[in-house]
Scaffold this motif. Structure first.
Motif, PDB file in Angstrom:
ATOM      1  N   LYS A 124     -13.123  -2.572 -19.605  1.00  0.00           N
ATOM      2  CA  LYS A 124     -14.526  -2.210 -19.477  1.00  0.00           C
ATOM      3  C   LYS A 124     -15.398  -3.416 -19.811  1.00  0.00           C
ATOM      4  N   GLU A 125     -16.690  -3.287 -19.526  1.00  0.00           N
ATOM      5  CA  GLU A 125     -17.632  -4.376 -19.788  1.00  0.00           C
ATOM      6  C   GLU A 125     -17.653  -4.785 -21.254  1.00  0.00           C
ATOM      7  N   ASP A 126     -17.418  -3.824 -22.148  1.00  0.00           N
ATOM      8  CA  ASP A 126     -17.456  -4.128 -23.576  1.00  0.00           C
ATOM      9  C   ASP A 126     -16.157  -4.760 -24.084  1.00  0.00           C
ATOM     10  N   GLY A 127     -15.212  -5.016 -23.175  1.00  0.00           N
ATOM     11  CA  GLY A 127     -13.954  -5.651 -23.549  1.00  0.00           C
ATOM     12  C   GLY A 127     -12.835  -4.677 -23.888  1.00  0.00           C
ATOM     13  N   HIS A 128     -13.158  -3.419 -24.113  1.00  0.00           N
ATOM     14  CA  HIS A 128     -12.134  -2.419 -24.407  1.00  0.00           C
ATOM     15  C   HIS A 128     -11.423  -2.013 -23.121  1.00  0.00           C
ATOM     16  N   LYS A 129     -10.203  -1.514 -23.279  1.00  0.00           N
ATOM     17  CA  LYS A 129      -9.444  -1.052 -22.121  1.00  0.00           C
ATOM     18  C   LYS A 129      -9.500   0.462 -22.043  1.00  0.00           C
ATOM     19  N   THR A 130      -9.403   0.958 -20.828  1.00  0.00           N
ATOM     20  CA  THR A 130      -9.359   2.399 -20.596  1.00  0.00           C
ATOM     21  C   THR A 130      -8.448   2.662 -19.408  1.00  0.00           C
ATOM     22  N   ASN A 131      -8.072   3.898 -19.224  1.00  0.00           N
ATOM     23  CA  ASN A 131      -7.243   4.299 -18.094  1.00  0.00           C
ATOM     24  C   ASN A 131      -8.083   5.139 -17.154  1.00  0.00           C
ATOM     25  N   LEU A 132      -8.049   4.779 -15.869  1.00  0.00           N
ATOM     26  CA  LEU A 132      -8.801   5.508 -14.854  1.00  0.00           C
ATOM     27  C   LEU A 132      -7.864   5.874 -13.705  1.00  0.00           C
ATOM     28  N   PRO A 133      -8.197   6.948 -12.992  1.00  0.00           N
ATOM     29  CA  PRO A 133      -7.333   7.352 -11.878  1.00  0.00           C
ATOM     30  C   PRO A 133      -7.412   6.370 -10.710  1.00  0.00           C
ATOM     31  N   THR A 134      -6.294   6.236 -10.025  1.00  0.00           N
ATOM     32  CA  THR A 134      -6.230   5.457  -8.794  1.00  0.00           C
ATOM     33  C   THR A 134      -6.574   6.403  -7.635  1.00  0.00           C
ATOM     34  N   GLU A 135      -6.587   5.856  -6.422  1.00  0.00           N
ATOM     35  CA  GLU A 135      -6.792   6.728  -5.247  1.00  0.00           C
ATOM     36  C   GLU A 135      -5.698   7.781  -5.177  1.00  0.00           C
ATOM     37  N   LYS A 136      -4.474   7.354  -5.478  1.00  0.00           N
ATOM     38  CA  LYS A 136      -3.348   8.294  -5.482  1.00  0.00           C
ATOM     39  C   LYS A 136      -3.582   9.379  -6.539  1.00  0.00           C
ATOM     40  N   GLY A 137      -4.085   8.994  -7.699  1.00  0.00           N
ATOM     41  CA  GLY A 137      -4.413   9.962  -8.745  1.00  0.00           C
ATOM     42  C   GLY A 137      -5.504  10.920  -8.309  1.00  0.00           C
ATOM     43  N   ASN A 138      -6.542  10.369  -7.649  1.00  0.00           N
ATOM     44  CA  ASN A 138      -7.615  11.227  -7.125  1.00  0.00           C
ATOM     45  C   ASN A 138      -7.061  12.259  -6.149  1.00  0.00           C
TER      46      ASN A 138
END
Length: 179
Positions: A124-138
């Motif tokens: 993320k912009e603040d430097g932290h990491k996160t998990n987001l869905p891919t197109e396959k996940g969507n």
């Protein structure tokens, strides 16, 4: 010298918090409660794991816990009726396993989703990491929605549709075997 009883008590409370359970009354906290934030939940699971490492070899109860297992046949009987975050999904699944069994973790589940190409880790912009869905996940029903935390800051919350949760339950044995 480590007070094993206090260590076990602290670990139990942290595990409850990580699973979205109020340790004072054993009630589920609200879905939008700060404790259900995936970053906080992961941090609590990590601290719980560290406390367990400190206590390795001293707790008969921890050593005797069986590894998580839920057959595909048992998993299909878990009632899924609303979209949920990962913490609530894992909490629901863990409610159907026998006592004395190691619970399924959100981190383990997300790791499996990443391995399957359904989620990806992003910075993320603040430097932290996160998990987001891919197109396959969507495509299976893993989406994001913008929510506001108690401090008034907007964030993306990953939501798992009923179909996405069913997909995870159909693959519960593969998730459970992931280390």
């Amino acid at each position: 010298m480590i007070d094993v009883e206090k260590l076990n008590s602290a670990k139990a409370w942290i595990e409850k918090l990580a699973n979205g359970i109020n340790p004072l009354n054993d009630e589920l906290v609200k879905d939008d409660d700060l404790i259900n934030n995936v970053h906080i939940s992961r941090c609590l699971f990590y601290v719980s794991e560290l406390l367990g490492e400190i206590n390795i070899g001293t707790s008969v109860e921890r050593r005797s816990r069986k590894p998580f297992f839920l057959s595909k046949n048992d998993a299909v009987n878990i009632p899924i009726s609303i979209p949920n975050g990962i913490a609530n999904f894992v909490r629901l699944v863990n409610g159907y396993i026998p006592e004395g069994m190691k619970p399924l973790s959100a981190g383990q589940t997300i790791k499996w989703l990443r391995n399957e190409g359904l989620m990806k880790e992003v910075q993320k912009e603040d430097g932290h990491k996160t998990n987001l869905p891919t197109e396959k996940g969507n495509s299976i029903g893993i989406t994001t929605e913008v929510q506001r935390n108690p401090e008034g800051i907007d964030y993306q919350r990953v939501v798992y549709s009923v179909d996405a949760q069913r997909f995870m339950l159909n693959n519960i044995e593969a998730i459970a075997t992931l280390q």
